[in-house]
Scaffold this motif. Structure first.
Motif, PDB file in Angstrom:
ATOM      1  N   ARG A  45      34.551  41.937  20.806  1.00  0.00           N
ATOM      2  CA  ARG A  45      33.715  42.978  20.197  1.00  0.00           C
ATOM      3  C   ARG A  45      33.932  44.341  20.856  1.00  0.00           C
ATOM      4  O   ARG A  45      33.129  45.254  20.691  1.00  0.00           O
ATOM      5  N   GLY A  46      35.018  44.460  21.603  1.00  0.00           N
ATOM      6  CA  GLY A  46      35.381  45.738  22.203  1.00  0.00           C
ATOM      7  C   GLY A  46      34.530  46.162  23.376  1.00  0.00           C
ATOM      8  O   GLY A  46      34.429  47.359  23.682  1.00  0.00           O
ATOM      9  N   VAL A  47      33.912  45.212  24.062  1.00  0.00           N
ATOM     10  CA  VAL A  47      33.004  45.497  25.178  1.00  0.00           C
ATOM     11  C   VAL A  47      33.650  45.054  26.490  1.00  0.00           C
ATOM     12  O   VAL A  47      34.245  43.982  26.568  1.00  0.00           O
ATOM     13  N   LYS A  48      33.518  45.878  27.536  1.00  0.00           N
ATOM     14  CA  LYS A  48      34.087  45.560  28.837  1.00  0.00           C
ATOM     15  C   LYS A  48      33.095  44.773  29.697  1.00  0.00           C
ATOM     16  O   LYS A  48      31.882  44.837  29.487  1.00  0.00           O
ATOM     17  N   VAL A  49      33.649  44.047  30.680  1.00  0.00           N
ATOM     18  CA  VAL A  49      32.829  43.227  31.565  1.00  0.00           C
ATOM     19  C   VAL A  49      33.228  43.513  33.014  1.00  0.00           C
ATOM     20  O   VAL A  49      34.414  43.469  33.359  1.00  0.00           O
ATOM     21  N   TYR A  50      32.224  43.802  33.854  1.00  0.00           N
ATOM     22  CA  TYR A  50      32.455  44.107  35.257  1.00  0.00           C
ATOM     23  C   TYR A  50      31.741  43.076  36.131  1.00  0.00           C
ATOM     24  O   TYR A  50      30.604  42.681  35.842  1.00  0.00           O
ATOM     25  N   LEU A  51      32.386  42.664  37.212  1.00  0.00           N
ATOM     26  CA  LEU A  51      31.832  41.669  38.121  1.00  0.00           C
ATOM     27  C   LEU A  51      31.336  42.336  39.393  1.00  0.00           C
ATOM     28  O   LEU A  51      32.063  43.113  40.020  1.00  0.00           O
ATOM     29  N   THR A  52      30.110  42.029  39.806  1.00  0.00           N
ATOM     30  CA  THR A  52      29.553  42.595  41.033  1.00  0.00           C
ATOM     31  C   THR A  52      29.972  41.769  42.243  1.00  0.00           C
ATOM     32  O   THR A  52      29.808  40.552  42.273  1.00  0.00           O
ATOM     33  N   LEU A  53      30.514  42.452  43.242  1.00  0.00           N
ATOM     34  CA  LEU A  53      30.825  41.873  44.552  1.00  0.00           C
ATOM     35  C   LEU A  53      30.265  42.820  45.605  1.00  0.00           C
ATOM     36  O   LEU A  53      30.958  43.237  46.526  1.00  0.00           O
ATOM     37  N   ASN A  54      28.994  43.169  45.459  1.00  0.00           N
ATOM     38  CA  ASN A  54      28.461  44.339  46.163  1.00  0.00           C
ATOM     39  C   ASN A  54      27.445  44.052  47.254  1.00  0.00           C
ATOM     40  O   ASN A  54      26.662  44.924  47.624  1.00  0.00           O
ATOM     41  N   ILE A  55      27.439  42.839  47.808  1.00  0.00           N
ATOM     42  CA  ILE A  55      26.584  42.621  48.965  1.00  0.00           C
ATOM     43  C   ILE A  55      27.160  43.360  50.178  1.00  0.00           C
ATOM     44  O   ILE A  55      28.304  43.818  50.164  1.00  0.00           O
ATOM     45  N   ILE A  56      26.351  43.483  51.224  1.00  0.00           N
ATOM     46  CA  ILE A  56      26.839  43.983  52.512  1.00  0.00           C
ATOM     47  C   ILE A  56      27.163  42.737  53.334  1.00  0.00           C
ATOM     48  O   ILE A  56      26.269  42.084  53.880  1.00  0.00           O
ATOM     49  N   PRO A  57      28.429  42.352  53.407  1.00  0.00           N
ATOM     50  CA  PRO A  57      28.785  41.009  53.887  1.00  0.00           C
ATOM     51  C   PRO A  57      28.832  40.880  55.404  1.00  0.00           C
ATOM     52  O   PRO A  57      29.127  41.829  56.127  1.00  0.00           O
TER      53      PRO A  57
ATOM     54  N   GLY B  89      40.002  37.501  32.819  1.00  0.00           N
ATOM     55  CA  GLY B  89      40.197  38.751  32.091  1.00  0.00           C
ATOM     56  C   GLY B  89      39.159  39.804  32.401  1.00  0.00           C
ATOM     57  O   GLY B  89      39.024  40.795  31.659  1.00  0.00           O
ATOM     58  N   ILE B  90      38.411  39.646  33.501  1.00  0.00           N
ATOM     59  CA  ILE B  90      37.388  40.629  33.881  1.00  0.00           C
ATOM     60  C   ILE B  90      38.014  42.017  33.980  1.00  0.00           C
ATOM     61  O   ILE B  90      39.178  42.156  34.360  1.00  0.00           O
ATOM     62  N   ASP B  91      37.266  43.063  33.641  1.00  0.00           N
ATOM     63  CA  ASP B  91      37.820  44.418  33.563  1.00  0.00           C
ATOM     64  C   ASP B  91      37.786  45.181  34.876  1.00  0.00           C
ATOM     65  O   ASP B  91      38.610  46.071  35.091  1.00  0.00           O
ATOM     66  N   ALA B  92      36.816  44.886  35.743  1.00  0.00           N
ATOM     67  CA  ALA B  92      36.726  45.610  37.018  1.00  0.00           C
ATOM     68  C   ALA B  92      35.814  44.850  37.967  1.00  0.00           C
ATOM     69  O   ALA B  92      34.987  44.028  37.552  1.00  0.00           O
TER      70      ALA B  92
ATOM     71  N   PRO C   6      46.095  43.537  43.175  1.00  0.00           N
ATOM     72  CA  PRO C   6      46.495  44.954  43.230  1.00  0.00           C
ATOM     73  C   PRO C   6      46.359  45.706  41.912  1.00  0.00           C
ATOM     74  O   PRO C   6      46.300  46.944  41.916  1.00  0.00           O
ATOM     75  N   ASP C   7      46.289  45.009  40.789  1.00  0.00           N
ATOM     76  CA  ASP C   7      46.169  45.679  39.490  1.00  0.00           C
ATOM     77  C   ASP C   7      44.726  45.757  38.985  1.00  0.00           C
ATOM     78  O   ASP C   7      44.485  46.243  37.877  1.00  0.00           O
ATOM     79  N   MET C   8      43.774  45.259  39.771  1.00  0.00           N
ATOM     80  CA  MET C   8      42.374  45.217  39.331  1.00  0.00           C
ATOM     81  C   MET C   8      41.705  46.573  39.529  1.00  0.00           C
ATOM     82  O   MET C   8      41.827  47.190  40.592  1.00  0.00           O
ATOM     83  N   ASP C   9      40.966  47.056  38.511  1.00  0.00           N
ATOM     84  CA  ASP C   9      40.147  48.260  38.668  1.00  0.00           C
ATOM     85  C   ASP C   9      38.982  47.952  39.604  1.00  0.00           C
ATOM     86  O   ASP C   9      38.383  46.866  39.539  1.00  0.00           O
ATOM     87  N   ILE C  10      38.656  48.927  40.456  1.00  0.00           N
ATOM     88  CA  ILE C  10      37.545  48.757  41.394  1.00  0.00           C
ATOM     89  C   ILE C  10      36.555  49.898  41.216  1.00  0.00           C
ATOM     90  O   ILE C  10      36.933  51.070  41.180  1.00  0.00           O
ATOM     91  N   HIS C  11      35.280  49.533  41.080  1.00  0.00           N
ATOM     92  CA  HIS C  11      34.189  50.496  41.010  1.00  0.00           C
ATOM     93  C   HIS C  11      33.383  50.415  42.303  1.00  0.00           C
ATOM     94  O   HIS C  11      33.141  49.324  42.820  1.00  0.00           O
ATOM     95  N   ILE C  12      32.955  51.549  42.808  1.00  0.00           N
ATOM     96  CA  ILE C  12      32.160  51.600  44.037  1.00  0.00           C
ATOM     97  C   ILE C  12      30.679  51.533  43.680  1.00  0.00           C
ATOM     98  O   ILE C  12      30.158  52.364  42.949  1.00  0.00           O
ATOM     99  N   SER C  13      30.002  50.527  44.206  1.00  0.00           N
ATOM    100  CA  SER C  13      28.604  50.248  43.881  1.00  0.00           C
ATOM    101  C   SER C  13      27.662  51.332  44.383  1.00  0.00           C
ATOM    102  O   SER C  13      27.956  52.055  45.345  1.00  0.00           O
TER     103      SER C  13
END
Length: 413
Positions: A58-70, A89-92, A109-116
């Protein structure tokens, strides 16, 4: 004009589907490790794969959170997990910690990364730093005003995207960096297990007079002096878009499917109205009325216009406003008989006046005149969770349309 992204939370697969169907351009979710909402159901690898497929169709992106302070032990198995997630197939990936950032880059290395937002980004130099390191997007700290965001946009690399919260719960601590939960409930907020002690009721006790509980505010019940109002910027969509923000984020991976769908639908209407006629965009009260039909606190505009003051907190109680009850989800519709099969989500009765809400549909009201259970028997009440009930409806409906009613004393919470 490239449209701003409307980004919605997904606590499980059903909520992901509702967010997508009700108008989200992107959804963010947590896996079963390394996410900031440990109490949410969260997604197995198989569920991530199914959710990504549903969204991408449906043309919608999906992002996975990995944002704990580990801590050290949190990294055990993360590399293998990332390789599994990549196949979905996750987008970022959304990360907050430099070590996590580096590991994601090394492994994928090809994965988009967003800063939480957990990274507390409040200035242009930090954003440019993250961009040089390879981040595609930065989620701004909640503690920024529009003038600050405009300045940031002017001084950062044009390719880096900005994301900011547009709706949802506010945190009493700076961008969620809280130690209170860990101290009082042994639940680490920075590792996804916040107990929300900022919403609790507090008294003042003087050291030399133990056992004497004095209210901090003039209220015999005590005071909820850290209980912030919820953020809502639906009345300021032009300011949000024109600030240079790329993605408008709704908070709430712990919220229900009804909450997610209703909030997404309201913001979808407001955003689309802006792009239809930016010069003459006018706030419509019905958008706020929709938002107030889900469980909510009082609303604030947060830090966008000025620093919050004492008016932005709720001192009397921690109660949510619940004026409407989500009673059912449409499973199927029979055109010949004009009846729909409803999966019960809260108790409802024959004779109830209800509203039907769906994606890209006007809200309509009707009275339930007849109810038939799964055995084909007429009934007067649907009391059982997930009970299948057939009722006549006054217009065609589709699967995932929702039914709600104004709350009465006998309603479920």
């Amino acid at each position: 004009m490239e449209k701003v992204e409307l980004l919605a939370p997904a606590g499980d697969l059903e909520r992901l589907k509702m967010a997508v169907l009700y108008g989200a351009d992107g959804v963010y979710l947590g896996g079963q490790i390394f996410g900031m909402r440990a109490a949410a159901k969260n997604f197995s690898i198989e569920q991530i794969e199914e959710g990504v497929a549903f969204a991408h169709q449906r043309g919608v992106k999906v992002y996975l959170t990995l944002n704990i302070i580990p801590h050290n032990e949190d990294f055990e198995g993360l590399e293998e997990y990332l390789l599994q997630v990549e196949k979905t197939g996750i987008d970022a990936m959304i990360v907050s910690d430099p070590g996590t950032f580096e590991l994601v880059q090394e492994t994928l290395p090809d994965m988009d990364i967003h800063i939480s937002t957990q990274a507390n980004t409040t200035n242009h130099r930090t954003i440019n730093f993250w961009h040089k390191m390879g981040a595609e997007r930065v989620v701004l700290a909640r503690e920024l005003s529009f003038p600050e965001i405009h300045e940031i946009r002017e001084k950062i690399h044009p390719e880096v995207e900005l994301e900011a919260f547009v709706h949802g719960a506010m945190c009493i601590s700076y961008s969620g960096r809280c130690l209170l939960s860990n101290y009082m409930a042994n639940r680490d907020a920075n590792r996804g297990a916040c107990a929300q002690p900022c919403r609790w009721n507090y008294y003042l006790v003087e050291e030399q007079r133990p056992g004497e509980y004095m209210p901090i505010y003039e209220d015999e019940k005590g005071t909820y002096f850290m209980n912030s109002k919820d953020l809502s910027m639906i009345g300021h969509i032009p300011e949000m878009i024109e600030s240079g923000i790329k993605s408008l984020k709704i908070e709430g991976r712990m919220k229900t499917i009804y909450y997610v769908a209703t909030i997404v639908r309201a913001y979808r209407m407001a955003i689309d109205a802006y792009y239809e006629d930016p010069e003459n965009w006018t706030f419509k009260p019905e958008w706020m009325q929709e938002i107030k039909k889900v469980s909510h606190r009082e609303f604030t505009t947060g830090f966008y216009f000025d620093k919050p003051d004492e008016k932005e907190h709720i001192y009397a109680d921690k109660t949510y406003h619940r004026d409407y009850t989500f009673i059912g989800l449409v499973k199927s519709y029979d055109e010949e008989t004009g009846t729909a099969v409803i999966e019960q989500r809260n108790r409802f009765f024959k004779g109830d006046t209800v509203e039907i809400v769906g994606p890209e549909k006007e809200t309509q009201t009707f009275v339930i005149t007849e109810m038939i259970n799964e055995e084909g028997e007429p009934i007067d009440v649907a009391p059982h969770p997930k009970q299948q009930v057939r009722i006549p409806v006054n217009r065609p409906v589709k699967p995932y349309d929702m039914l709600r009613k104004e709350r009465m004393d006998h309603d479920e919470s």
